[in-house]
Design a protein around this motif. Sequence first.
Motif, PDB file in Angstrom:
ATOM      1  N   MET A 157     -13.276  75.982  29.284  1.00  0.00           N
ATOM      2  CA  MET A 157     -11.962  76.456  29.692  1.00  0.00           C
ATOM      3  C   MET A 157     -10.891  75.991  28.728  1.00  0.00           C
ATOM      4  O   MET A 157      -9.977  76.699  28.381  1.00  0.00           O
ATOM      5  CB  MET A 157     -11.636  75.964  31.099  1.00  0.00           C
ATOM      6  CG  MET A 157     -10.224  76.348  31.558  1.00  0.00           C
ATOM      7  SD  MET A 157      -9.965  75.944  33.296  1.00  0.00           S
ATOM      8  CE  MET A 157      -8.458  75.038  33.183  1.00  0.00           C
ATOM      9  N   LYS A 158     -11.029  74.749  28.266  1.00  0.00           N
ATOM     10  CA  LYS A 158     -10.033  74.204  27.354  1.00  0.00           C
ATOM     11  C   LYS A 158      -9.855  75.092  26.137  1.00  0.00           C
ATOM     12  O   LYS A 158      -8.739  75.402  25.722  1.00  0.00           O
ATOM     13  CB  LYS A 158     -10.441  72.796  26.928  1.00  0.00           C
ATOM     14  CG  LYS A 158      -9.530  72.214  25.851  1.00  0.00           C
ATOM     15  CD  LYS A 158     -10.076  70.883  25.375  1.00  0.00           C
ATOM     16  CE  LYS A 158      -9.309  70.405  24.148  1.00  0.00           C
ATOM     17  NZ  LYS A 158      -9.863  69.189  23.582  1.00  0.00           N
ATOM     18  N   VAL A 201      -8.162  78.530  26.984  1.00  0.00           N
ATOM     19  CA  VAL A 201      -6.742  78.358  27.312  1.00  0.00           C
ATOM     20  C   VAL A 201      -5.950  78.023  26.053  1.00  0.00           C
ATOM     21  O   VAL A 201      -4.873  78.557  25.804  1.00  0.00           O
ATOM     22  CB  VAL A 201      -6.551  77.254  28.380  1.00  0.00           C
ATOM     23  CG1 VAL A 201      -5.074  76.943  28.559  1.00  0.00           C
ATOM     24  CG2 VAL A 201      -7.139  77.704  29.706  1.00  0.00           C
ATOM     25  N   GLU A 241      -7.518  81.957  33.472  1.00  0.00           N
ATOM     26  CA  GLU A 241      -8.309  80.761  33.184  1.00  0.00           C
ATOM     27  C   GLU A 241      -7.731  79.525  33.857  1.00  0.00           C
ATOM     28  O   GLU A 241      -8.286  78.435  33.748  1.00  0.00           O
ATOM     29  CB  GLU A 241      -8.361  80.526  31.661  1.00  0.00           C
ATOM     30  CG  GLU A 241      -8.950  81.668  30.856  1.00  0.00           C
ATOM     31  CD  GLU A 241     -10.454  81.750  31.007  1.00  0.00           C
ATOM     32  OE1 GLU A 241     -11.054  80.752  31.460  1.00  0.00           O
ATOM     33  OE2 GLU A 241     -11.033  82.797  30.686  1.00  0.00           O
ATOM     34  N   MET A 242      -6.580  79.686  34.529  1.00  0.00           N
ATOM     35  CA  MET A 242      -5.897  78.523  35.119  1.00  0.00           C
ATOM     36  C   MET A 242      -5.645  78.714  36.608  1.00  0.00           C
ATOM     37  O   MET A 242      -4.612  78.320  37.128  1.00  0.00           O
ATOM     38  CB  MET A 242      -4.575  78.276  34.383  1.00  0.00           C
ATOM     39  CG  MET A 242      -4.732  78.042  32.896  1.00  0.00           C
ATOM     40  SD  MET A 242      -3.206  77.542  32.066  1.00  0.00           S
ATOM     41  CE  MET A 242      -2.115  78.925  32.444  1.00  0.00           C
ATOM     42  N   ASN A 243      -6.595  79.348  37.275  1.00  0.00           N
ATOM     43  CA  ASN A 243      -6.493  79.554  38.728  1.00  0.00           C
ATOM     44  C   ASN A 243      -5.197  80.248  39.125  1.00  0.00           C
ATOM     45  O   ASN A 243      -4.584  79.922  40.142  1.00  0.00           O
ATOM     46  CB  ASN A 243      -6.618  78.214  39.455  1.00  0.00           C
ATOM     47  CG  ASN A 243      -7.965  77.551  39.230  1.00  0.00           C
ATOM     48  OD1 ASN A 243      -8.987  78.225  39.198  1.00  0.00           O
ATOM     49  ND2 ASN A 243      -7.961  76.234  39.056  1.00  0.00           N
ATOM     50  N   LYS A 261      -2.285  80.139  37.721  1.00  0.00           N
ATOM     51  CA  LYS A 261      -1.034  79.485  37.320  1.00  0.00           C
ATOM     52  C   LYS A 261      -0.537  80.108  36.016  1.00  0.00           C
ATOM     53  O   LYS A 261      -1.308  80.322  35.084  1.00  0.00           O
ATOM     54  CB  LYS A 261      -1.240  77.986  37.176  1.00  0.00           C
ATOM     55  CG  LYS A 261      -1.573  77.319  38.512  1.00  0.00           C
ATOM     56  CD  LYS A 261      -1.624  75.807  38.395  1.00  0.00           C
ATOM     57  CE  LYS A 261      -1.895  75.190  39.769  1.00  0.00           C
ATOM     58  NZ  LYS A 261      -1.881  73.714  39.731  1.00  0.00           N
ATOM     59  N   ILE A 305       2.463  76.668  31.392  1.00  0.00           N
ATOM     60  CA  ILE A 305       1.834  75.464  30.853  1.00  0.00           C
ATOM     61  C   ILE A 305       2.939  74.489  30.451  1.00  0.00           C
ATOM     62  O   ILE A 305       3.898  74.856  29.773  1.00  0.00           O
ATOM     63  CB  ILE A 305       0.940  75.782  29.643  1.00  0.00           C
ATOM     64  CG1 ILE A 305      -0.240  76.629  30.099  1.00  0.00           C
ATOM     65  CG2 ILE A 305       0.442  74.502  28.982  1.00  0.00           C
ATOM     66  CD1 ILE A 305      -1.209  76.970  28.990  1.00  0.00           C
ATOM     67  N   VAL A 323       0.555  74.273  34.969  1.00  0.00           N
ATOM     68  CA  VAL A 323      -0.550  73.411  34.555  1.00  0.00           C
ATOM     69  C   VAL A 323      -0.021  72.440  33.516  1.00  0.00           C
ATOM     70  O   VAL A 323       0.645  72.844  32.555  1.00  0.00           O
ATOM     71  CB  VAL A 323      -1.702  74.236  33.943  1.00  0.00           C
ATOM     72  CG1 VAL A 323      -2.736  73.320  33.300  1.00  0.00           C
ATOM     73  CG2 VAL A 323      -2.365  75.090  35.006  1.00  0.00           C
ATOM     74  N   MET A 326      -4.753  68.319  31.887  1.00  0.00           N
ATOM     75  CA  MET A 326      -5.889  69.210  31.761  1.00  0.00           C
ATOM     76  C   MET A 326      -6.827  68.749  30.647  1.00  0.00           C
ATOM     77  O   MET A 326      -8.056  68.710  30.804  1.00  0.00           O
ATOM     78  CB  MET A 326      -5.401  70.644  31.470  1.00  0.00           C
ATOM     79  CG  MET A 326      -6.504  71.665  31.357  1.00  0.00           C
ATOM     80  SD  MET A 326      -5.841  73.334  31.066  1.00  0.00           S
ATOM     81  CE  MET A 326      -5.223  73.148  29.380  1.00  0.00           C
TER      82      MET A 326
END
Length: 286
Positions: free
Chosen positions: A1-2, A5, A122-124, A126, A129, A274, A279
């Motif tokens: 995921m990192k 994102v 990718e951030m549910n 959200k 950032i 996020v 994260m």
Amino acid sequence: MKSSVNNAVRRRATGAALVALVLGGGAVGCSKGAAQESPALTPAAAVAKAAKKTEDITSLRYRMTGKVPGEGRVSGEAAMSMKPLAMSMKMTAEDQATDGPVEIRLVGKAMYIGAGAEAAKEMNGKSWIKFDMSALGADKNLNADQLGGGQADKNPATESTFLTGSKNVKKVGTETVAGVRTTHYKGTVTLAEFRKSLQGRDKATREKREKALDQYSKMGIDAITMDMWIDGADHTKQFRMRGAADKGPLDMTVTFLEFNKPVTVTAPPAKDTVDLAEMMKGAQQG
């Protein structure tokens, strides 16, 4: 995921950051009335007088349009307060396939970037950032300077002073800009000439202007052609900067709509945000 994102954020942020970097400088001014010019005021003196007035700016609102090296056509609008430091910017990269305008907010020591629909997946869900500007740097791929944070604390009046280093400032004529009568001046200045003109300035002024100069050196720009439209109160109402950079032409026009008016910028809701540092820390521990 990192990784996904990071890539999504980088695509969203790079163009906006370049605009913020370029426009972390600028001129300022917005007053009504006819353009007036003293018979004894030479073009160089008029430009110097307008540059001097930029030192008193506390806040401003402006719009911009043009081309950024490597990114193509951009347009947007921004508002900024110097004390306390806060900024809100919405920018559209017109030559790139994006999912809408990029929005940046700077509140205190935190910068927020609207991640867009793809990153939100990718951030549910959200959509923002958060970057802690005092803590960024651990990730070499996403650092404060790359995202424009290294320019965020600059007084956005600095670039208007570049024309004071020119040896060929000329008066073009009088024109109306956004409903305000102005006097149009034009000239060219090399970065070396402007740096030389800073000799004898007080330390704070010299360091601030040299910092703005460095960003153009990093772009590979050696000389800048600049147009300035100065209103009857000796404020710069609009300016245009053009130069040849390593990654293509720079051609930005900034029009100032308000200055020294209250500017309020709020952080996005926590439920929609996020924190990048948290994260990445979680990813490293995992």
